[in-house]
Design a protein around this motif. Structure first.
Motif, PDB file in Angstrom:
ATOM      1  N   ALA A 135     -12.844   4.219   6.957  1.00 42.80           N
ATOM      2  CA  ALA A 135     -12.626   2.959   7.664  1.00 42.80           C
ATOM      3  C   ALA A 135     -11.177   2.794   8.099  1.00 42.80           C
ATOM      4  CB  ALA A 135     -13.045   1.784   6.782  1.00 42.80           C
ATOM      5  N   LEU A 136     -10.253   3.504   7.442  1.00 42.07           N
ATOM      6  CA  LEU A 136      -8.830   3.407   7.775  1.00 42.07           C
ATOM      7  C   LEU A 136      -8.357   4.538   8.675  1.00 42.07           C
ATOM      8  CD1 LEU A 136      -7.423   2.547   4.218  1.00 42.07           C
ATOM      9  CD2 LEU A 136      -7.968   0.940   6.060  1.00 42.07           C
ATOM     10  N   GLN A 137      -9.187   5.545   8.908  1.00 39.42           N
ATOM     11  CA  GLN A 137      -8.753   6.732   9.644  1.00 39.42           C
ATOM     12  C   GLN A 137      -8.427   6.432  11.101  1.00 39.42           C
ATOM     13  OE1 GLN A 137     -11.982   9.552   8.217  1.00 39.42           O
ATOM     14  NE2 GLN A 137     -10.344  11.011   8.634  1.00 39.42           N
ATOM     15  N   ARG A 138      -7.405   7.087  11.574  1.00 40.62           N
ATOM     16  CA  ARG A 138      -7.066   7.035  12.988  1.00 40.62           C
ATOM     17  C   ARG A 138      -8.013   7.949  13.762  1.00 40.62           C
ATOM     18  NH1 ARG A 138      -2.042   4.594  13.423  1.00 40.62           N
ATOM     19  NH2 ARG A 138      -0.768   4.612  11.514  1.00 40.62           N
ATOM     20  N   PRO A 139      -8.203   7.726  15.047  1.00 43.09           N
ATOM     21  CA  PRO A 139      -9.092   8.593  15.841  1.00 43.09           C
ATOM     22  C   PRO A 139      -8.661  10.051  15.763  1.00 43.09           C
ATOM     23  CG  PRO A 139      -8.517   6.616  17.068  1.00 43.09           C
ATOM     24  CD  PRO A 139      -7.656   6.604  15.835  1.00 43.09           C
ATOM     25  N   GLY A 140      -9.599  10.935  15.458  1.00 42.90           N
ATOM     26  CA  GLY A 140      -9.325  12.370  15.418  1.00 42.90           C
ATOM     27  C   GLY A 140      -8.547  12.835  14.221  1.00 42.90           C
ATOM     28  N   ALA A 141      -8.325  11.948  13.232  1.00 44.28           N
ATOM     29  CA  ALA A 141      -7.501  12.306  12.075  1.00 44.28           C
ATOM     30  C   ALA A 141      -8.330  12.956  10.982  1.00 44.28           C
ATOM     31  CB  ALA A 141      -6.797  11.065  11.543  1.00 44.28           C
ATOM     32  N   GLY A 142      -7.625  13.506   9.977  1.00 43.97           N
ATOM     33  CA  GLY A 142      -8.274  14.138   8.843  1.00 43.97           C
ATOM     34  C   GLY A 142      -8.067  13.347   7.576  1.00 43.97           C
ATOM     35  N   HIS A 143      -8.037  14.078   6.429  1.00 45.30           N
ATOM     36  CA  HIS A 143      -8.049  13.422   5.131  1.00 45.30           C
ATOM     37  C   HIS A 143      -6.861  13.760   4.246  1.00 45.30           C
ATOM     38  CE1 HIS A 143     -12.235  14.063   6.552  1.00 45.30           C
ATOM     39  NE2 HIS A 143     -12.373  12.803   6.192  1.00 45.30           N
ATOM     40  N   GLY A 144      -5.894  14.502   4.753  1.00 44.24           N
ATOM     41  CA  GLY A 144      -4.737  14.863   3.952  1.00 44.24           C
ATOM     42  C   GLY A 144      -4.860  16.230   3.310  1.00 44.24           C
ATOM     43  N   CYS A 145      -3.846  16.578   2.517  1.00 44.69           N
ATOM     44  CA  CYS A 145      -3.707  17.941   1.999  1.00 44.69           C
ATOM     45  C   CYS A 145      -4.210  18.103   0.568  1.00 44.69           C
ATOM     46  CB  CYS A 145      -2.237  18.354   2.046  1.00 44.69           C
ATOM     47  SG  CYS A 145      -1.190  17.387   0.913  1.00 44.69           S
ATOM     48  N   LEU A 146      -4.797  17.061  -0.010  1.00 48.34           N
ATOM     49  CA  LEU A 146      -5.066  17.086  -1.443  1.00 48.34           C
ATOM     50  C   LEU A 146      -6.562  17.070  -1.756  1.00 48.34           C
ATOM     51  CD1 LEU A 146      -2.913  17.113  -3.696  1.00 48.34           C
ATOM     52  CD2 LEU A 146      -3.358  14.686  -4.041  1.00 48.34           C
ATOM     53  N   LEU A 147      -6.929  17.858  -2.782  1.00 50.36           N
ATOM     54  CA  LEU A 147      -8.263  17.788  -3.375  1.00 50.36           C
ATOM     55  C   LEU A 147      -8.115  18.061  -4.863  1.00 50.36           C
ATOM     56  CD1 LEU A 147      -9.546  20.847  -4.190  1.00 50.36           C
ATOM     57  CD2 LEU A 147      -9.539  21.058  -1.718  1.00 50.36           C
ATOM     58  N   SER A 148      -9.113  17.676  -5.625  1.00 50.68           N
ATOM     59  CA  SER A 148      -9.173  17.999  -7.054  1.00 50.68           C
ATOM     60  C   SER A 148     -10.556  18.526  -7.348  1.00 50.68           C
ATOM     61  CB  SER A 148      -8.892  16.755  -7.919  1.00 50.68           C
ATOM     62  OG  SER A 148      -7.629  16.202  -7.649  1.00 50.68           O
ATOM     63  N   ALA A 168       0.830  -1.205   0.000  1.00 52.18           N
ATOM     64  CA  ALA A 168       0.000   0.000   0.000  1.00 52.18           C
ATOM     65  C   ALA A 168       0.859   1.248   0.000  1.00 52.18           C
ATOM     66  CB  ALA A 168      -0.925   0.015   1.218  1.00 52.18           C
ATOM     67  N   ASP A 169       0.399   2.253  -0.738  1.00 50.31           N
ATOM     68  CA  ASP A 169       1.029   3.572  -0.788  1.00 50.31           C
ATOM     69  C   ASP A 169       0.130   4.539  -0.026  1.00 50.31           C
ATOM     70  OD1 ASP A 169       2.036   6.063  -1.419  1.00 50.31           O
ATOM     71  OD2 ASP A 169       1.809   5.864  -3.586  1.00 50.31           O
ATOM     72  N   ASP A 170       0.615   5.040   1.122  1.00 54.51           N
ATOM     73  CA  ASP A 170      -0.202   5.952   1.937  1.00 54.51           C
ATOM     74  C   ASP A 170       0.278   7.396   1.844  1.00 54.51           C
ATOM     75  OD1 ASP A 170       2.084   6.043   3.489  1.00 54.51           O
ATOM     76  OD2 ASP A 170       1.104   5.476   5.363  1.00 54.51           O
ATOM     77  N   THR A 171       1.006   7.725   0.774  1.00 56.45           N
ATOM     78  CA  THR A 171       1.580   9.067   0.635  1.00 56.45           C
ATOM     79  C   THR A 171       0.526  10.152   0.763  1.00 56.45           C
ATOM     80  OG1 THR A 171       3.347   8.257  -0.811  1.00 56.45           O
ATOM     81  CG2 THR A 171       2.854  10.613  -0.894  1.00 56.45           C
ATOM     82  N   ILE A 172      -0.580  10.020   0.033  1.00 59.24           N
ATOM     83  CA  ILE A 172      -1.580  11.085   0.002  1.00 59.24           C
ATOM     84  C   ILE A 172      -2.411  11.097   1.278  1.00 59.24           C
ATOM     85  CG2 ILE A 172      -3.657  11.897  -1.194  1.00 59.24           C
ATOM     86  CD1 ILE A 172      -2.359  11.012  -3.794  1.00 59.24           C
ATOM     87  N   GLY A 173      -2.848   9.937   1.717  1.00 61.58           N
ATOM     88  CA  GLY A 173      -3.636   9.894   2.945  1.00 61.58           C
ATOM     89  C   GLY A 173      -2.820  10.273   4.157  1.00 61.58           C
ATOM     90  N   SER A 174      -1.536   9.892   4.173  1.00 60.48           N
ATOM     91  CA  SER A 174      -0.571  10.136   5.242  1.00 60.48           C
ATOM     92  C   SER A 174      -0.786   9.157   6.398  1.00 60.48           C
ATOM     93  CB  SER A 174      -0.639  11.573   5.785  1.00 60.48           C
ATOM     94  OG  SER A 174       0.176  11.695   6.945  1.00 60.48           O
ATOM     95  N   GLY A 175       0.324   8.561   6.829  1.00 55.98           N
ATOM     96  CA  GLY A 175       0.265   7.675   7.979  1.00 55.98           C
ATOM     97  C   GLY A 175      -0.213   8.369   9.231  1.00 55.98           C
ATOM     98  N   VAL A 176      -0.140   9.696   9.269  1.00 53.44           N
ATOM     99  CA  VAL A 176      -0.695  10.443  10.406  1.00 53.44           C
ATOM    100  C   VAL A 176      -2.216  10.274  10.458  1.00 53.44           C
ATOM    101  CG1 VAL A 176      -1.013  12.766  11.369  1.00 53.44           C
ATOM    102  CG2 VAL A 176       1.189  12.116  10.368  1.00 53.44           C
ATOM    103  N   ASN A 177      -2.842  10.130   9.295  1.00 51.73           N
ATOM    104  CA  ASN A 177      -4.303  10.081   9.211  1.00 51.73           C
ATOM    105  C   ASN A 177      -4.880   8.679   9.118  1.00 51.73           C
ATOM    106  OD1 ASN A 177      -4.738  12.947   9.173  1.00 51.73           O
ATOM    107  ND2 ASN A 177      -4.059  12.981   7.037  1.00 51.73           N
ATOM    108  N   ILE A 178      -4.185   7.775   8.428  1.00 51.75           N
ATOM    109  CA  ILE A 178      -4.741   6.447   8.192  1.00 51.75           C
ATOM    110  C   ILE A 178      -3.769   5.364   8.644  1.00 51.75           C
ATOM    111  CG2 ILE A 178      -6.236   7.151   6.297  1.00 51.75           C
ATOM    112  CD1 ILE A 178      -4.147   6.070   4.340  1.00 51.75           C
ATOM    113  N   ASN A 179      -4.330   4.200   8.975  1.00 49.79           N
ATOM    114  CA  ASN A 179      -3.529   3.066   9.411  1.00 49.79           C
ATOM    115  C   ASN A 179      -3.803   1.889   8.492  1.00 49.79           C
ATOM    116  OD1 ASN A 179      -1.986   1.220  10.772  1.00 49.79           O
ATOM    117  ND2 ASN A 179      -3.365   1.032  12.528  1.00 49.79           N
ATOM    118  N   ALA A 180      -2.870   1.623   7.593  1.00 47.06           N
ATOM    119  CA  ALA A 180      -3.012   0.516   6.649  1.00 47.06           C
ATOM    120  C   ALA A 180      -2.352  -0.761   7.136  1.00 47.06           C
ATOM    121  CB  ALA A 180      -2.419   0.924   5.291  1.00 47.06           C
TER     122      ALA A 180
END
Length: 495
Positions: free
Chosen positions: A402-415, A286-298
């Motif tokens: 479903a992968l988000q850590r408690p209190g986390a967000g969604h990362g810095c990216l939108l389109s 898995a590549d978690d670059t965009i979601g960030s390991g700060v936000n999601i736990n894969a």
């Protein structure tokens, strides 16, 4: 670090073409402020290319790397052939891998290795240059700009104690983010070289098989296994039935997923897909670059997680780096750990790059949470604007949640996609008073017509995948949110 404050004085006008982003020697992005600049860049327009004072390091050679390459080229007999090229690598092992790739894919070509100032350059004739460039881009193993600066005598090596101190701090941050032991994490010269290492380890336990990538791909995540390893197949349909059938048919070496995908920011159902893969004895990368390991736990689901630390982790846009994490949940943990012990990586993260990574990531947790908030606010405001057709953001994706850590967000990216299509996108892009160029995760907002930059030679294919070429991708920064929104509002008036 930067002489130009890009939060308040962004590179957005025509006169800014080619300006390094950030305004620093080792910038990894470059200003392409107008839509026509992007087209000219992709079509190799000489005037555009000559204006560039920086480049994303895997897509081209940083000026310092290019200077080193030119010195090596002029000393080679191959240089006398038209179209010859030179590719500096940090050590002989990486250069030998590049050489082997060229000779395998272009056996009629002429290639050689030459040492210069402590680095090893691959010299390729015109026939071999496309293969040399592909290996450089897809693997991310090329010499960094800081390594080139040292080789050219323009910078000094950091002391051993400073390097070990930086390494210790970076690894501590990553172990806190991923809630794992330090020996589960390795550092690499780029995100793509971290994937290269993951594929190398997977190949040691499941050799001579292609990978299966699920979901619309970041170009090099798909190209690396396709071009350098044993092939890859892309599956856009991510239903359990489709994935199960593809796994049964292919028996791939691994499944590769991005969390979320780029640029539509949709997340696949990782727990279900991992269960299907594991049931058939197939690991998941898995590549978690965009979601960030700060936000999601894969890690409960993926066996290996790689990330481009260049992006949100470092946050400054002036260092290329990557990480690879081996999950302690993985059924193959012992096998993969043994492979990692016996198979030396081709290259590690360079000392001076490690120092820069430590400096940039010191505030990573607080910064990522602020980026999360700013991006969510921008997504909500864009969604309500009458000129905007669609906003893509992970906040709408249940699989991401479903992968988000408690209190986390969604990362810095939108389109987002405009109702006026390409013409409106061109007008808004040209009018946006923010930095414009490739990459993401910087403290300053960075916008690009992503599909043009990543898939210019395959726009028809991207369209068939329902990815519009006029989509604008936004890496939201740390600007004051209301000020940033007013800049977008003013640009949207031109749509």
């Amino acid at each position: 670090m930067s002489t130009r404050d890009l939060l308040r004085d962004p590179c957005w006008q025509g006169s800014d073409l080619g300006h390094p982003l950030p305004d620093a020697t080792h910038a990894v992005s470059v200003a392409l402020p107008r839509w026509n600049d992007v087209i000219a860049y992709e079509e190799q327009d000489p005037a555009c290319r000559a204006a560039l004072r920086a480049v994303y390091p895997r897509f081209g050679q940083h000026p310092l790397v290019a200077e080193l390459a030119e010195r090596a080229l002029t000393a080679s007999d191959i240089a006398t052939s038209k179209g010859a090229s030179s590719w500096p690598y940090p050590n002989r092992a990486t250069a030998e891998a590049a050489l082997a790739h060229c000779r395998k894919t272009r056996p009629a070509g002429e290639t050689e290795l030459t040492g210069i100032h402590g680095v090893t350059c691959l010299i390729a004739d015109a026939a071999s240059t496309p293969a040399a460039k592909a290996f450089w881009q897809h693997t991310g193993l090329g010499a960094s700009s800081r390594q080139a600066a040292i080789a050219l005598g323009q910078e000094q090596n950091a002391s051993a104690s400073a390097v070990e101190n930086a390494r210790s701090k970076v690894l501590r941050r990553l172990t806190r983010i991923y809630s794992c032991e330090g020996d589960a994490i390795s550092l690499h010269p780029s995100g793509m070289s971290a994937l290269h290492r993951a594929l190398q380890l997977i190949s040691s336990i499941r050799p001579d098989r292609p990978v299966l990538q699920i979901g619309f791909p970041y170009v090099d995540v798909l190209k690396l296994p396709q071009v350098v390893f044993n092939g890859a197949e892309l599956l856009l349909e991510d239903s359990a039935a489709s994935v199960s059938a593809a796994l049964e048919r292919m028996q791939p070496s691994a499944v590769v997923v991005e969390l979320p995908g780029n640029p539509l920011l949709r997340c696949i159902d990782l727990p279900t897909i991992a269960e299907l893969a594991h049931r058939q004895g197939i690991p998941v990368i898995a590549d978690d670059t965009i979601g960030s390991g700060v936000n999601i736990n894969a890690l409960p689901h993926a066996d290996l997680v790689f990330s481009s630390l260049t992006k949100s982790f470092a946050g400054r846009g002036d260092v290329l780096a990557g990480s690879l994490v081996l999950s302690h949940h993985s059924p193959w943990r012992d096998q993969l750990a043994a492979a990692a012990h016996s198979l030396r990586p081709l290259a590690g993260l360079a000392d001076n790059d490690l120092i820069a990574l430590d400096q940039g990531s010191a505030d990573v947790i607080e910064r990522v949470h602020q980026l999360n908030r700013n991006t969510l606010s921008m997504a909500e405001r864009l969604r309500d604007h009458p000129a905007v057709k669609t906003v893509f953001h992970p906040g709408e994706c249940r699989h991401f949640k479903a992968l988000q850590r408690p209190g986390a967000g969604h990362g810095c990216l939108l389109s987002f996609e405009l109702k006026g299509g390409t013409q409106a996108a061109r007008q808004v892009y040209d009018a946006l008073a923010v930095c414009k160029g490739p990459s993401l995760g910087t403290s300053f907002t960075l916008v690009c017509p992503y599909v043009l930059l990543a898939h210019y030679e395959e726009l028809a294919w991207a369209k068939r995948c329902d990815v519009p070429s006029h989509l604008l991708r936004v890496s939201v920064g740390l600007e004051e949110p209301q000020d940033l929104w007013e800049r977008f509002l003013q640009a949207l008036e031109s749509a």
